[in-house]
Design a protein around this motif. Structure first.
Motif, PDB file in Angstrom:
ATOM      1  N   SER A  38      -8.281   7.443  13.136  1.00 38.17           N
ATOM      2  CA  SER A  38      -7.177   8.320  13.550  1.00 38.17           C
ATOM      3  C   SER A  38      -5.880   7.781  12.957  1.00 38.17           C
ATOM      4  O   SER A  38      -5.771   6.604  12.617  1.00 38.17           O
ATOM      5  N   LEU A  39      -4.922   8.674  12.841  1.00 34.12           N
ATOM      6  CA  LEU A  39      -3.612   8.321  12.310  1.00 34.12           C
ATOM      7  C   LEU A  39      -2.537   8.834  13.252  1.00 34.12           C
ATOM      8  O   LEU A  39      -2.707   9.884  13.888  1.00 34.12           O
ATOM      9  N   THR A  40      -1.416   8.122  13.308  1.00 34.77           N
ATOM     10  CA  THR A  40      -0.278   8.605  14.075  1.00 34.77           C
ATOM     11  C   THR A  40       0.540   9.542  13.187  1.00 34.77           C
ATOM     12  O   THR A  40       0.368   9.568  11.962  1.00 34.77           O
ATOM     13  N   GLY A  41       1.429  10.268  13.790  1.00 36.23           N
ATOM     14  CA  GLY A  41       2.316  11.145  13.023  1.00 36.23           C
ATOM     15  C   GLY A  41       3.153  10.356  12.032  1.00 36.23           C
ATOM     16  O   GLY A  41       3.377  10.789  10.905  1.00 36.23           O
ATOM     17  N   GLY A  42       3.615   9.184  12.437  1.00 38.32           N
ATOM     18  CA  GLY A  42       4.403   8.332  11.550  1.00 38.32           C
ATOM     19  C   GLY A  42       3.604   7.859  10.344  1.00 38.32           C
ATOM     20  O   GLY A  42       4.120   7.783   9.232  1.00 38.32           O
ATOM     21  N   GLN A  43       2.323   7.531  10.561  1.00 37.20           N
ATOM     22  CA  GLN A  43       1.468   7.104   9.460  1.00 37.20           C
ATOM     23  C   GLN A  43       1.232   8.246   8.474  1.00 37.20           C
ATOM     24  O   GLN A  43       1.235   8.043   7.264  1.00 37.20           O
ATOM     25  N   VAL A  44       1.026   9.442   8.990  1.00 38.12           N
ATOM     26  CA  VAL A  44       0.821  10.604   8.120  1.00 38.12           C
ATOM     27  C   VAL A  44       2.096  10.885   7.331  1.00 38.12           C
ATOM     28  O   VAL A  44       2.049  11.106   6.110  1.00 38.12           O
ATOM     29  N   PHE A  45       3.245  10.868   8.016  1.00 38.43           N
ATOM     30  CA  PHE A  45       4.522  11.101   7.339  1.00 38.43           C
ATOM     31  C   PHE A  45       4.748  10.077   6.231  1.00 38.43           C
ATOM     32  O   PHE A  45       5.092  10.428   5.103  1.00 38.43           O
ATOM     33  N   SER A  46       4.546   8.812   6.548  1.00 39.26           N
ATOM     34  CA  SER A  46       4.735   7.745   5.566  1.00 39.26           C
ATOM     35  C   SER A  46       3.795   7.911   4.376  1.00 39.26           C
ATOM     36  O   SER A  46       4.204   7.747   3.225  1.00 39.26           O
ATOM     37  N   ALA A  47       2.541   8.256   4.642  1.00 33.58           N
ATOM     38  CA  ALA A  47       1.567   8.434   3.566  1.00 33.58           C
ATOM     39  C   ALA A  47       1.930   9.614   2.675  1.00 33.58           C
ATOM     40  O   ALA A  47       1.849   9.524   1.448  1.00 33.58           O
ATOM     41  N   VAL A  48       2.336  10.719   3.265  1.00 32.28           N
ATOM     42  CA  VAL A  48       2.684  11.906   2.472  1.00 32.28           C
ATOM     43  C   VAL A  48       3.898  11.631   1.594  1.00 32.28           C
ATOM     44  O   VAL A  48       3.876  11.893   0.390  1.00 32.28           O
ATOM     45  N   VAL A  49       4.946  11.080   2.172  1.00 34.12           N
ATOM     46  CA  VAL A  49       6.175  10.820   1.404  1.00 34.12           C
ATOM     47  C   VAL A  49       5.928   9.762   0.334  1.00 34.12           C
ATOM     48  O   VAL A  49       6.302   9.938  -0.830  1.00 34.12           O
ATOM     49  N   SER A  50       5.284   8.661   0.706  1.00 32.02           N
ATOM     50  CA  SER A  50       5.110   7.576  -0.267  1.00 32.02           C
ATOM     51  C   SER A  50       4.130   7.946  -1.375  1.00 32.02           C
ATOM     52  O   SER A  50       4.329   7.549  -2.526  1.00 32.02           O
ATOM     53  N   THR A  51       3.095   8.710  -1.076  1.00 32.07           N
ATOM     54  CA  THR A  51       2.168   9.103  -2.143  1.00 32.07           C
ATOM     55  C   THR A  51       2.789  10.169  -3.046  1.00 32.07           C
ATOM     56  O   THR A  51       2.464  10.236  -4.227  1.00 32.07           O
ATOM     57  N   TYR A  52       3.697  10.991  -2.496  1.00 31.41           N
ATOM     58  CA  TYR A  52       4.428  11.917  -3.363  1.00 31.41           C
ATOM     59  C   TYR A  52       5.295  11.127  -4.342  1.00 31.41           C
ATOM     60  O   TYR A  52       5.287  11.384  -5.548  1.00 31.41           O
ATOM     61  N   ILE A  53       6.036  10.160  -3.814  1.00 30.03           N
ATOM     62  CA  ILE A  53       6.900   9.338  -4.668  1.00 30.03           C
ATOM     63  C   ILE A  53       6.063   8.562  -5.678  1.00 30.03           C
ATOM     64  O   ILE A  53       6.426   8.469  -6.855  1.00 30.03           O
ATOM     65  N   LEU A  54       4.937   8.033  -5.248  1.00 36.31           N
ATOM     66  CA  LEU A  54       4.053   7.290  -6.151  1.00 36.31           C
ATOM     67  C   LEU A  54       3.546   8.181  -7.280  1.00 36.31           C
ATOM     68  O   LEU A  54       3.590   7.799  -8.453  1.00 36.31           O
ATOM     69  N   ALA A  55       3.083   9.370  -6.963  1.00 32.80           N
ATOM     70  CA  ALA A  55       2.597  10.296  -7.999  1.00 32.80           C
ATOM     71  C   ALA A  55       3.740  10.748  -8.906  1.00 32.80           C
ATOM     72  O   ALA A  55       3.558  10.902 -10.113  1.00 32.80           O
ATOM     73  N   PHE A  56       4.915  10.949  -8.328  1.00 35.02           N
ATOM     74  CA  PHE A  56       6.105  11.320  -9.097  1.00 35.02           C
ATOM     75  C   PHE A  56       6.397  10.247 -10.142  1.00 35.02           C
ATOM     76  O   PHE A  56       6.574  10.536 -11.329  1.00 35.02           O
ATOM     77  N   ILE A  57       6.417   9.001  -9.706  1.00 37.73           N
ATOM     78  CA  ILE A  57       6.690   7.882 -10.613  1.00 37.73           C
ATOM     79  C   ILE A  57       5.566   7.743 -11.631  1.00 37.73           C
ATOM     80  O   ILE A  57       5.818   7.546 -12.826  1.00 37.73           O
ATOM     81  N   GLN A  58       4.325   7.843 -11.167  1.00 36.38           N
ATOM     82  CA  GLN A  58       3.163   7.722 -12.063  1.00 36.38           C
ATOM     83  C   GLN A  58       3.260   8.725 -13.206  1.00 36.38           C
ATOM     84  O   GLN A  58       3.020   8.391 -14.361  1.00 36.38           O
ATOM     85  N   ALA A  59       3.602   9.957 -12.893  1.00 29.63           N
ATOM     86  CA  ALA A  59       3.723  10.990 -13.929  1.00 29.63           C
ATOM     87  C   ALA A  59       4.953  10.763 -14.798  1.00 29.63           C
ATOM     88  O   ALA A  59       4.894  10.910 -16.017  1.00 29.63           O
ATOM     89  N   GLY A  60       6.044  10.373 -14.181  1.00 30.77           N
ATOM     90  CA  GLY A  60       7.292  10.233 -14.910  1.00 30.77           C
ATOM     91  C   GLY A  60       7.324   9.086 -15.902  1.00 30.77           C
ATOM     92  O   GLY A  60       7.883   9.206 -16.987  1.00 30.77           O
ATOM     93  N   VAL A  61       6.699   7.958 -15.544  1.00 30.88           N
ATOM     94  CA  VAL A  61       6.800   6.795 -16.427  1.00 30.88           C
ATOM     95  C   VAL A  61       6.026   6.945 -17.727  1.00 30.88           C
ATOM     96  O   VAL A  61       6.196   6.128 -18.632  1.00 30.88           O
ATOM     97  N   SER A  62       5.251   7.983 -17.848  1.00 30.13           N
ATOM     98  CA  SER A  62       4.580   8.208 -19.131  1.00 30.13           C
ATOM     99  C   SER A  62       5.596   8.457 -20.245  1.00 30.13           C
ATOM    100  O   SER A  62       5.265   8.315 -21.420  1.00 30.13           O
TER     101      SER A  62
END
Length: 138
Positions: A38-62
């Motif tokens: 199970s996940l808390t709302g805070g864990q879901v929020f953190s995962a969604v925001v941080s994985t968006y930023i991670l994918a954003f950076i991953q794509a951008g640094v190419s």
């Protein structure tokens, strides 16, 4: 605006949404395989925001690989460094790895080895494709 910054932002916006989708798939798999997952709302929020930023950076640094006046070494170093920092921050902030020296050393070694395996695979594949095209051209 600098064309490389513009390209970084454009690529990030195009592909950033894949991060939360991948996180959701991982969470769904964990939910199906672990009986008490199970996940808390805070864990879901953190995962969604941080994985968006991670994918954003991953794509951008190419874009680093397309800066023609940079050497291969410089673009490789910048690409590796930015990706490492983004992944390490995401993993630590989400408590996917603990913030302990030995764990960070292991994470770093695995990250660098995987990075260079992927980089060398792409490098030799592109080189082989270029040779084939050059042979066809004459």
């Amino acid at each position: 605006m600098n064309p490389y910054v513009k390209s970084f932002l454009h690529r990030g916006m195009l592909f950033g949404g894949f991060g939360p989708i991948i996180a959701a798939i991982v969470f769904a798999i964990l939910g199906c395989t672990l009986p008490d997952f199970s996940l808390t709302g805070g864990q879901v929020f953190s995962a969604v925001v941080s994985t968006y930023i991670l994918a954003f950076i991953q794509a951008g640094v190419s874009v680093f690989n397309q800066i023609e006046h940079w050497s291969v070494g410089k673009s490789l170093f910048c690409h590796l460094t930015v990706l490492y920092l983004a992944y390490a921050a995401c993993y630590i902030l989400n408590f996917w790895i603990p913030f302990e020296p030995m764990v960070l050393v292991i994470f770093t070694v695995i990250f660098v080895v995987c990075y260079f395996v992927v980089w060398l695979t792409v490098y030799f594949s592109v080189r082989a494709a270029a040779k084939r095209l050059n042979r066809k051209l004459g």
